[in-house]
Motif scaffolding. Structure first.
Motif, mmCIF file in Angstrom:
data_model
loop_
_atom_site.group_PDB
_atom_site.id
_atom_site.type_symbol
_atom_site.label_atom_id
_atom_site.label_comp_id
_atom_site.label_asym_id
_atom_site.label_seq_id
_atom_site.Cartn_x
_atom_site.Cartn_y
_atom_site.Cartn_z
ATOM 1 N N ARG A 117 1.268 -0.955 0.210
ATOM 2 C CA ARG A 117 -0.245 -0.061 -0.310
ATOM 3 C C ARG A 117 1.016 0.978 -0.215
ATOM 4 N NH1 ARG A 117 -5.225 -1.178 -0.267
ATOM 5 N NH2 ARG A 117 -5.857 -3.343 0.787
ATOM 6 N N PHE A 118 1.834 0.948 0.873
ATOM 7 C CA PHE A 118 2.949 1.880 0.303
ATOM 8 C C PHE A 118 3.949 2.312 -0.430
ATOM 9 C CE2 PHE A 118 2.584 2.417 5.143
ATOM 10 C CZ PHE A 118 2.351 3.766 5.276
ATOM 11 N N GLY A 119 3.701 1.944 -1.520
ATOM 12 C CA GLY A 119 4.016 1.819 -3.005
ATOM 13 C C GLY A 119 5.351 0.714 -2.929
ATOM 14 N N GLU A 120 5.937 -0.336 -1.923
ATOM 15 C CA GLU A 120 6.810 -0.990 -2.145
ATOM 16 C C GLU A 120 6.779 -1.861 -2.756
ATOM 17 O OE1 GLU A 120 8.338 -0.030 1.333
ATOM 18 O OE2 GLU A 120 8.793 1.703 1.176
ATOM 19 N N GLY A 121 7.748 -2.483 -3.678
ATOM 20 C CA GLY A 121 8.076 -4.014 -3.892
ATOM 21 C C GLY A 121 8.203 -3.986 -5.579
ATOM 22 N N THR A 122 9.078 -5.482 -5.370
ATOM 23 C CA THR A 122 9.405 -5.109 -7.336
ATOM 24 C C THR A 122 9.417 -6.209 -7.839
ATOM 25 O OG1 THR A 122 11.332 -5.639 -6.530
ATOM 26 C CG2 THR A 122 11.328 -3.229 -7.113
ATOM 27 N N ILE A 123 8.801 -6.555 -9.115
ATOM 28 C CA ILE A 123 8.434 -8.047 -9.899
ATOM 29 C C ILE A 123 9.599 -8.056 -11.258
ATOM 30 C CG2 ILE A 123 6.348 -8.228 -8.777
ATOM 31 C CD1 ILE A 123 4.950 -7.330 -11.058
ATOM 32 N N ALA B 98 6.957 -17.172 -12.268
ATOM 33 C CA ALA B 98 5.684 -18.303 -11.185
ATOM 34 C C ALA B 98 6.048 -19.468 -11.708
ATOM 35 C CB ALA B 98 4.466 -17.436 -11.709
ATOM 36 N N GLU B 99 6.009 -20.526 -10.902
ATOM 37 C CA GLU B 99 5.836 -21.683 -11.456
ATOM 38 C C GLU B 99 5.105 -22.584 -10.845
ATOM 39 O OE1 GLU B 99 9.554 -23.694 -8.183
ATOM 40 O OE2 GLU B 99 10.147 -23.105 -10.319
ATOM 41 N N VAL B 100 3.954 -23.378 -11.632
ATOM 42 C CA VAL B 100 3.707 -24.585 -10.719
ATOM 43 C C VAL B 100 4.186 -25.650 -9.972
ATOM 44 C CG1 VAL B 100 1.804 -26.328 -12.003
ATOM 45 C CG2 VAL B 100 1.774 -24.139 -12.722
ATOM 46 N N LYS B 101 3.509 -25.706 -8.659
ATOM 47 C CA LYS B 101 4.087 -26.831 -8.035
ATOM 48 C C LYS B 101 2.528 -27.640 -7.244
ATOM 49 C CE LYS B 101 8.090 -24.675 -6.472
ATOM 50 N NZ LYS B 101 8.615 -23.948 -5.408
ATOM 51 N N GLY B 102 2.834 -28.813 -8.535
ATOM 52 C CA GLY B 102 1.407 -29.553 -8.031
ATOM 53 C C GLY B 102 0.731 -29.217 -8.354
ATOM 54 N N ASN B 103 -0.498 -28.576 -7.529
ATOM 55 C CA ASN B 103 -1.676 -27.591 -7.685
ATOM 56 C C ASN B 103 -1.496 -26.656 -7.647
ATOM 57 O OD1 ASN B 103 -3.212 -29.536 -9.445
ATOM 58 N ND2 ASN B 103 -4.344 -30.899 -7.492
ATOM 59 N N GLU B 104 -0.807 -25.692 -6.594
ATOM 60 C CA GLU B 104 -0.312 -24.528 -6.654
ATOM 61 C C GLU B 104 -0.304 -23.657 -7.635
ATOM 62 O OE1 GLU B 104 0.832 -25.519 -2.938
ATOM 63 O OE2 GLU B 104 -1.042 -25.281 -2.190
ATOM 64 N N VAL B 105 0.050 -22.338 -7.911
ATOM 65 C CA VAL B 105 1.610 -21.855 -8.533
ATOM 66 C C VAL B 105 1.440 -21.255 -7.081
ATOM 67 C CG1 VAL B 105 1.329 -20.139 -9.965
ATOM 68 C CG2 VAL B 105 -0.728 -21.706 -10.662
ATOM 69 N N TRP B 106 2.880 -20.308 -7.591
ATOM 70 C CA TRP B 106 3.897 -19.920 -6.740
ATOM 71 C C TRP B 106 4.201 -18.830 -7.569
ATOM 72 C CZ3 TRP B 106 4.169 -20.674 -1.146
ATOM 73 C CH2 TRP B 106 2.820 -21.759 -1.211
ATOM 74 N N LEU B 107 4.751 -17.500 -6.798
ATOM 75 C CA LEU B 107 5.599 -16.316 -7.542
ATOM 76 C C LEU B 107 6.872 -16.398 -6.951
ATOM 77 C CD1 LEU B 107 5.401 -13.822 -9.159
ATOM 78 C CD2 LEU B 107 4.426 -12.375 -7.161
ATOM 79 N N ILE B 108 7.460 -16.453 -7.261
ATOM 80 C CA ILE B 108 9.158 -16.451 -7.149
ATOM 81 C C ILE B 108 9.970 -15.563 -6.927
ATOM 82 C CG2 ILE B 108 11.079 -18.496 -6.750
ATOM 83 C CD1 ILE B 108 8.503 -19.725 -6.152
ATOM 84 N N ASN B 109 10.858 -15.016 -5.880
ATOM 85 C CA ASN B 109 11.254 -14.459 -6.261
ATOM 86 C C ASN B 109 11.492 -12.574 -6.329
ATOM 87 O OD1 ASN B 109 14.298 -13.867 -6.043
ATOM 88 N ND2 ASN B 109 15.456 -13.647 -8.253
ATOM 89 N N SER B 110 10.231 -12.424 -6.086
ATOM 90 C CA SER B 110 9.532 -11.046 -5.923
ATOM 91 C C SER B 110 10.166 -10.016 -4.922
ATOM 92 C CB SER B 110 7.777 -11.291 -5.986
ATOM 93 O OG SER B 110 7.284 -12.201 -4.913
ATOM 94 N N ASN B 111 9.904 -9.403 -4.768
ATOM 95 C CA ASN B 111 10.396 -8.482 -3.772
ATOM 96 C C ASN B 111 9.868 -7.683 -3.034
ATOM 97 O OD1 ASN B 111 12.626 -7.356 -1.329
ATOM 98 N ND2 ASN B 111 13.482 -6.404 -2.901
ATOM 99 N N ILE B 112 9.353 -7.380 -1.781
ATOM 100 C CA ILE B 112 8.102 -6.443 -1.269
ATOM 101 C C ILE B 112 8.974 -6.219 0.207
ATOM 102 C CG2 ILE B 112 5.652 -6.834 -0.352
ATOM 103 C CD1 ILE B 112 4.647 -8.400 -1.633
ATOM 104 N N PRO B 113 9.762 -4.913 0.406
ATOM 105 C CA PRO B 113 10.152 -5.005 1.593
ATOM 106 C C PRO B 113 9.447 -4.702 3.061
ATOM 107 C CG PRO B 113 10.067 -3.178 -0.041
ATOM 108 C CD PRO B 113 10.212 -3.987 -0.586
ATOM 109 N N GLU B 114 10.792 -5.294 3.680
ATOM 110 C CA GLU B 114 9.809 -5.510 5.483
ATOM 111 C C GLU B 114 8.832 -3.995 5.961
ATOM 112 O OE1 GLU B 114 12.674 -5.897 7.912
ATOM 113 O OE2 GLU B 114 12.754 -8.126 7.694
ATOM 114 N N PHE B 115 7.913 -4.452 5.555
ATOM 115 C CA PHE B 115 7.242 -2.455 6.159
ATOM 116 C C PHE B 115 8.203 -2.388 7.401
ATOM 117 C CE2 PHE B 115 3.609 -1.174 8.877
ATOM 118 C CZ PHE B 115 3.742 -0.077 7.879
#
Length: 161
Positions: free
Chosen positions: A47-53, A58-75
């Motif tokens: 919400r503060f506008g921080e984060g990078t992708i 993204a990769e599919v593992k089993g029946n789930e999709v995961w977002l890998i290596n995205s950076n959302i800095p600590e609040f």
């Protein structure tokens, strides 16, 4: 929401992070809107506008999709319950979409690339996920030529008009 939409149809109220390089490096086939499972301090950071992708995928593992290596800095105002900045985050898609993505990645050698993270009209964090194929060097050169020609064409039309 079950059917894939074009990027213009998604209800983007506030774009937090955008992967601008993805449209240059990949040929986008299809775009999906996925929810993202976040912890409380991650939502506040976004919400503060921080984060990078920029380097994420993204990769599919089993029946789930995961977002890998995205950076959302600590609040910044978080305490000891703060989140880990680069943890894998689960993407929320329905089963039919997950099966479609898994088949395309497995059979056709496609890649799942996040294009942007945004908040929709209801205040929910969403990820715009693209099913894409990597471009070769000559395709990238062609994209540059096309972009330059469009720019020159606009300049010529502006000068004459």
């Amino acid at each position: 929401m079950a059917r894939p939409q074009s990027a213009a149809e998604f209800d983007k109220k506030k774009v937090v992070a955008e992967n601008r390089r993805a449209r240059f490096d990949f040929a986008i086939e299809q775009v999906f809107e996925a929810g993202i499972a976040l912890q409380g301090t991650e939502v506040k950071s976004l919400r503060f506008g921080e984060g990078t992708i920029a380097e994420s995928y993204a990769e599919v593992k089993g029946n789930e999709v995961w977002l890998i290596n995205s950076n959302i800095p600590e609040f910044s105002h978080g305490n000891r319950f703060n989140h880990e900045p680069r943890r894998p985050r689960k993407l929320l898609l329905n089963g039919r979409e997950i099966n479609k993505l898994h088949a395309a990645v497995a059979r056709q050698g496609m890649t799942l690339v996040p294009l942007s993270i945004y908040f929709n009209g209801r205040g929910r964090a969403k990820v715009e996920l693209a099913l894409a194929k990597g471009k070769k060097a000559h395709d990238k050169r062609e994209s540059i030529k096309e972009r330059d020609w469009k720019r020159d064409k606009q300049r010529l039309l502006k000068d004459r008009g």
